[in-house]
Write a protein that holds these residues in place. Structure first.
Motif, PDB file in Angstrom:
ATOM      1  N   THR A   1     -17.169  15.832  -5.374  1.00 33.29           N
ATOM      2  CA  THR A   1     -17.863  17.145  -5.457  1.00 33.29           C
ATOM      3  C   THR A   1     -17.600  18.272  -6.068  1.00 33.29           C
ATOM      4  N   ASP A   2     -16.564  18.680  -5.313  1.00 33.44           N
ATOM      5  CA  ASP A   2     -16.657  20.232  -5.499  1.00 33.44           C
ATOM      6  C   ASP A   2     -15.048  19.945  -5.560  1.00 33.44           C
ATOM      7  N   ASP A   3     -14.078  18.658  -5.516  1.00 34.28           N
ATOM      8  CA  ASP A   3     -12.805  18.717  -6.704  1.00 34.28           C
ATOM      9  C   ASP A   3     -13.042  19.689  -7.754  1.00 34.28           C
ATOM     10  N   PRO A   4     -11.330  19.646  -8.690  1.00 29.49           N
ATOM     11  CA  PRO A   4     -11.432  20.543  -9.554  1.00 29.49           C
ATOM     12  C   PRO A   4     -11.808  19.493 -10.603  1.00 29.49           C
TER      13      PRO A   4
ATOM     14  N   VAL B   1       0.606  -0.942   0.015  1.00 31.57           N
ATOM     15  CA  VAL B   1       0.239   0.030   0.162  1.00 31.57           C
ATOM     16  C   VAL B   1       0.556   1.132  -0.466  1.00 31.57           C
ATOM     17  N   LEU B   2       0.928   2.448  -1.231  1.00 33.33           N
ATOM     18  CA  LEU B   2       0.941   3.467  -1.482  1.00 33.33           C
ATOM     19  C   LEU B   2       0.517   4.374  -1.274  1.00 33.33           C
ATOM     20  N   LEU B   3       1.121   5.660  -0.641  1.00 31.58           N
ATOM     21  CA  LEU B   3       0.492   6.760  -1.048  1.00 31.58           C
ATOM     22  C   LEU B   3       0.636   7.075  -2.291  1.00 31.58           C
ATOM     23  N   LEU B   4       0.263   7.889  -3.276  1.00 39.22           N
ATOM     24  CA  LEU B   4       1.180   8.544  -5.042  1.00 39.22           C
ATOM     25  C   LEU B   4       1.112  10.181  -3.559  1.00 39.22           C
ATOM     26  N   ASN B   5       1.923  10.405  -4.366  1.00 38.04           N
ATOM     27  CA  ASN B   5       2.834  11.686  -3.969  1.00 38.04           C
ATOM     28  C   ASN B   5       2.474  13.030  -4.524  1.00 38.04           C
ATOM     29  N   ASP B   6       0.628  13.091  -4.119  1.00 38.49           N
ATOM     30  CA  ASP B   6      -0.252  14.012  -5.011  1.00 38.49           C
ATOM     31  C   ASP B   6      -0.994  14.614  -4.252  1.00 38.49           C
ATOM     32  N   ALA B   7      -0.632  15.755  -4.013  1.00 36.60           N
ATOM     33  CA  ALA B   7      -2.061  16.321  -2.969  1.00 36.60           C
ATOM     34  C   ALA B   7      -2.727  16.810  -2.841  1.00 36.60           C
ATOM     35  N   ASN B   8      -3.262  16.761  -4.632  1.00 38.68           N
ATOM     36  CA  ASN B   8      -4.606  16.725  -4.711  1.00 38.68           C
ATOM     37  C   ASN B   8      -5.821  16.256  -4.678  1.00 38.68           C
ATOM     38  N   TYR B   9      -5.566  14.619  -4.659  1.00 42.62           N
ATOM     39  CA  TYR B   9      -6.010  13.907  -4.292  1.00 42.62           C
ATOM     40  C   TYR B   9      -5.741  13.286  -2.771  1.00 42.62           C
ATOM     41  N   PRO B  10      -7.105  12.832  -2.155  1.00 43.62           N
ATOM     42  CA  PRO B  10      -6.525  11.250  -1.175  1.00 43.62           C
ATOM     43  C   PRO B  10      -6.266  10.208  -2.022  1.00 43.62           C
ATOM     44  N   TRP B  11      -4.999   9.393  -2.644  1.00 44.18           N
ATOM     45  CA  TRP B  11      -4.752   9.004  -3.208  1.00 44.18           C
ATOM     46  C   TRP B  11      -3.606   7.448  -2.931  1.00 44.18           C
ATOM     47  N   VAL B  12      -4.275   6.620  -2.718  1.00 41.16           N
ATOM     48  CA  VAL B  12      -3.840   5.155  -2.603  1.00 41.16           C
ATOM     49  C   VAL B  12      -3.255   4.470  -3.768  1.00 41.16           C
ATOM     50  N   VAL B  13      -2.075   3.643  -3.734  1.00 44.95           N
ATOM     51  CA  VAL B  13      -1.890   2.452  -5.227  1.00 44.95           C
ATOM     52  C   VAL B  13      -1.595   1.650  -3.965  1.00 44.95           C
ATOM     53  N   LEU B  14      -2.217   0.525  -4.447  1.00 37.66           N
ATOM     54  CA  LEU B  14      -1.866  -1.013  -4.254  1.00 37.66           C
ATOM     55  C   LEU B  14      -0.858  -1.320  -5.559  1.00 37.66           C
ATOM     56  N   VAL B  15      -0.439  -2.342  -4.731  1.00 36.25           N
ATOM     57  CA  VAL B  15       0.220  -2.830  -5.443  1.00 36.25           C
ATOM     58  C   VAL B  15       0.748  -4.919  -5.585  1.00 36.25           C
TER      59      VAL B  15
ATOM     60  N   TRP C   1     -14.100  16.992 -10.725  1.00 34.71           N
ATOM     61  CA  TRP C   1     -15.632  16.841 -11.029  1.00 34.71           C
ATOM     62  C   TRP C   1     -16.245  17.146 -11.822  1.00 34.71           C
ATOM     63  N   PRO C   2     -16.713  16.110 -12.559  1.00 37.26           N
ATOM     64  CA  PRO C   2     -16.993  14.951 -12.554  1.00 37.26           C
ATOM     65  C   PRO C   2     -16.671  14.018 -13.231  1.00 37.26           C
ATOM     66  N   ARG C   3     -15.271  14.732 -14.649  1.00 43.75           N
ATOM     67  CA  ARG C   3     -14.279  13.868 -15.216  1.00 43.75           C
ATOM     68  C   ARG C   3     -13.515  12.626 -14.178  1.00 43.75           C
ATOM     69  N   PRO C   4     -13.072  12.507 -14.370  1.00 45.32           N
ATOM     70  CA  PRO C   4     -11.907  11.203 -14.142  1.00 45.32           C
ATOM     71  C   PRO C   4     -10.226  12.674 -14.133  1.00 45.32           C
ATOM     72  N   ILE C   5      -9.683  12.717 -13.313  1.00 42.35           N
ATOM     73  CA  ILE C   5      -9.101  13.290 -12.745  1.00 42.35           C
ATOM     74  C   ILE C   5      -7.328  13.748 -13.889  1.00 42.35           C
ATOM     75  N   TRP C   6      -7.332  12.349 -14.359  1.00 42.95           N
ATOM     76  CA  TRP C   6      -5.844  12.277 -15.273  1.00 42.95           C
ATOM     77  C   TRP C   6      -5.951  13.763 -16.420  1.00 42.95           C
ATOM     78  N   GLY C   7      -4.713  14.483 -15.930  1.00 40.71           N
ATOM     79  CA  GLY C   7      -4.584  15.358 -17.256  1.00 40.71           C
ATOM     80  C   GLY C   7      -5.493  16.746 -16.570  1.00 40.71           C
ATOM     81  N   VAL C   8      -6.367  16.759 -15.121  1.00 42.49           N
ATOM     82  CA  VAL C   8      -7.289  18.306 -15.229  1.00 42.49           C
ATOM     83  C   VAL C   8      -5.785  18.885 -14.336  1.00 42.49           C
ATOM     84  N   LEU C   9      -5.392  18.936 -13.459  1.00 46.19           N
ATOM     85  CA  LEU C   9      -4.227  19.213 -13.138  1.00 46.19           C
ATOM     86  C   LEU C   9      -2.776  18.868 -12.580  1.00 46.19           C
ATOM     87  N   PRO C  10      -1.858  19.728 -12.468  1.00 50.95           N
ATOM     88  CA  PRO C  10      -0.702  18.852 -12.388  1.00 50.95           C
ATOM     89  C   PRO C  10      -0.362  18.671 -10.892  1.00 50.95           C
ATOM     90  N   THR C  11       0.296  17.884 -10.850  1.00 52.57           N
ATOM     91  CA  THR C  11       1.226  16.711  -9.970  1.00 52.57           C
ATOM     92  C   THR C  11       1.037  18.074  -9.308  1.00 52.57           C
TER      93      THR C  11
END
Length: 133
Positions: free
Chosen positions: A98-101, A23-37, A103-113
């Protein structure tokens, strides 16, 4: 022998090891985001896991999603295993609001890391270690 892909190693912080997944924390403060490998050598696709590991992965993703959603009070959990950039099988578990930058689209490519500063990263890792213990 399990070796974490260098891109995942560079972009995440270690939280804990579960029976199957790291279990890893993705180093991106834009979203609470973990990665399972899944800690299995040479696995890049879900269907390459044996049936027992597939079941364990499903349960661990569901558990991570539930814990993170309850912890941050997310409106929706996004779960994705893309692997186009990093071939090692890994599953993103992302809390959405619902108020993230994006929403409701996927997060990829919306904000820089937006990497966490060192102190915040240390605090977030400690918080998630307690959450995922």
């Amino acid at each position: 022998m399990f070796v974490l892909h260098e891109r995942l190693d560079a972009d995440t912080a270690f939280v804990t090891d579960w029976p199957l997944c790291r279990v890893l924390l993705l180093n991106d403060a834009n979203y609470p985001w973990v990665v399972l490998v899944p800690r299995r050598h040479g696995v890049s696709e879900l269907h390459e896991l044996d049936p027992a590991d597939r079941q364990t992965l499903t349960e661990e993703v569901a558990d991570a999603s539930r814990r993170l959603q309850n912890h941050v009070k997310a409106a929706k959990m996004n779960v994705a295993a893309l692997g186009n950039v990093v071939p090692q099988l890994h599953v993103h578990v992302i809390a959405r609001f619902t108020d993230d930058p994006a929403w409701p689209r996927p997060i990829w490519g919306v904000l820089p890391t937006k990497p966490y500063d060192d102190d915040t990263l240390t605090a977030k890792v400690a918080e998630l270690r307690a959450l995922f213990a």
